[in-house]
Design an enzyme around this catalytic site. Structure first.
Site, PDB file in Angstrom:
ATOM      1  N   ASP A 100       0.856  -1.181   0.000  1.00  0.00           N
ATOM      2  CA  ASP A 100       0.000   0.000   0.000  1.00  0.00           C
ATOM      3  C   ASP A 100       0.898   1.238   0.000  1.00  0.00           C
ATOM      4  O   ASP A 100       1.781   1.347  -0.848  1.00  0.00           O
ATOM      5  CB  ASP A 100      -0.966  -0.072   1.190  1.00  0.00           C
ATOM      6  CG  ASP A 100      -1.979   1.054   1.227  1.00  0.00           C
ATOM      7  OD1 ASP A 100      -2.970   0.992   0.480  1.00  0.00           O
ATOM      8  OD2 ASP A 100      -1.773   2.014   2.002  1.00  0.00           O
ATOM      9  N   HIS A 294      -7.020  -6.336  -1.398  1.00  0.00           N
ATOM     10  CA  HIS A 294      -5.962  -5.354  -1.166  1.00  0.00           C
ATOM     11  C   HIS A 294      -5.019  -5.714  -0.022  1.00  0.00           C
ATOM     12  O   HIS A 294      -3.836  -5.405  -0.085  1.00  0.00           O
ATOM     13  CB  HIS A 294      -6.594  -3.986  -0.875  1.00  0.00           C
ATOM     14  CG  HIS A 294      -5.591  -2.896  -0.684  1.00  0.00           C
ATOM     15  ND1 HIS A 294      -4.764  -2.458  -1.701  1.00  0.00           N
ATOM     16  CD2 HIS A 294      -5.252  -2.164   0.405  1.00  0.00           C
ATOM     17  CE1 HIS A 294      -3.977  -1.490  -1.249  1.00  0.00           C
ATOM     18  NE2 HIS A 294      -4.248  -1.302   0.020  1.00  0.00           N
TER      19      HIS A 294
END
Length: 316
Positions: A100, A294
């Protein structure tokens, strides 16, 4: 051997560390809204594979320092923390891996300091390809006014939403939010980023109530401003990185993401993913894990660990 926890001074701030193993140094950079705890499945696996693994709570997160000034969170500060961390550990060479927001830190660390970072891997966020103008200006020029980056810009707005009910916020982030392939990264007018149903979201199979409780407790103590300040430097980072316009990253590199990750399907990251070989001419591994979202290293630890260990053994 279990991981140890400590705090060191690096680059003028205090960094909380999780650390385990002996051997070549591997630095793990988490993203938002996460913590060094997000690497709990990787630290021991990489240590057992023969590496000295260090995962900090990044600047502004968890038990590390959180300077008040927005300007204290530029990409130079974030990379500077990792450079100083390596020096404080007495090392002159490291592999750096980020997920991320930690991925841009890792990519830029490799780009800025190829003498220090010998191998680089990014999870979920492709490497930077510096566009023709500041990203927020580009969004406005395209007629976009409600992307989550934009929502995060005004001091206090997202903080107020997220800190009103931290338990609901963290459940929404980890159980919905970026974890949901159908989740829009656009913020409806008057509704906020999390959505009103977050408190009732069921846990995914990769997250226990105890693990979620750890994130909640840490964010109750730290608040959200530090991490949000990373987003408030997006345009400033574009300006600061002008000397690296078009510059490739030459070190051996790996990229890992989930096929259901909304981040790699949005327009900006999608373009970067398409251009990945231009930025990474020495890309050794590109793994898209089918069905994963994610929070890739928490969702699919066995696959991620195997890929990272293979990459490090062959290239570092």
């Amino acid at each position: 051997m279990a991981s140890t926890r400590s705090t060191i001074t690096a680059n003028g701030i205090e960094l909380f560390l999780r650390e385990q193993g002996e051997g070549p140094l591997v630095v793990l950079c988490h993203g938002w809204p996460e913590l060094s705890y997000s690497w709990r499945h990787q630290i021991g696996a990489l240590a057992d594979a023969g590496y000295h693994v260090v995962a900090p709570d990044m600047r502004g997160f968890g038990r590390s320092s959180a300077p008040q000034a927005v300007e204290a969170y530029s990409i130079f500060d974030l990379v500077g923390d990792m450079v100083a961390l390596v020096a404080e550990l007495g090392e002159t060479r490291a592999a750096i891996i980020g997920h991320d927001w930690g991925a841009p830190v890792a990519w830029h660390a490799a780009q800025f300091r190829p003498d220090l970072f010998a191998a680089v891997a990014g999870l979920s966020v492709p490497p930077p390809w510096r566009g023709k103008g500041p990203p927020l200006d580009q969004l406005r020029a395209a007629g976009i006014t409600n992307f989550y980056w934009q929502y995060f810009q005004k001091l206090g707005v997202a903080e107020t939403e997220f800190e009103r009910d931290v338990a609901s916020t963290m459940r929404g982030m980890l159980c919905g939010g970026f974890a949901d392939p159908g989740r829009s990264l656009f913020v409806p007018e008057g509704r906020g980023f999390i959505g009103r149903s977050a408190a009732s979201l069921p846990l995914p199979p990769w997250l226990t109530e105890a693990e979620l409780a750890f994130f909640i407790e840490q964010y109750k103590q730290s608040g959200f401003r530090g991490g949000l300040n990373w987003y408030r430097n997006i345009d400033r980072n574009w300006e600061l990185t002008s000397p690296w316009q078009g510059a490739p990253i030459h070190q051996p590199a790996a990229f890992i993401a989930g096929s259901n990750d909304p981040v790699i399907s949005d327009k900006m990251s999608g373009k970067h993913l398409a251009a990945i070989n231009r930025v990474l001419p020495n890309l050794k591994q590109k793994l898209i894990i089918d069905g994963a979202g994610h929070w890739i290293q928490q969702e699919k630890p066995a696959e991620v660990n195997a890929a990272l260990i293979e990459f490090l053994k062959e290239n570092y």
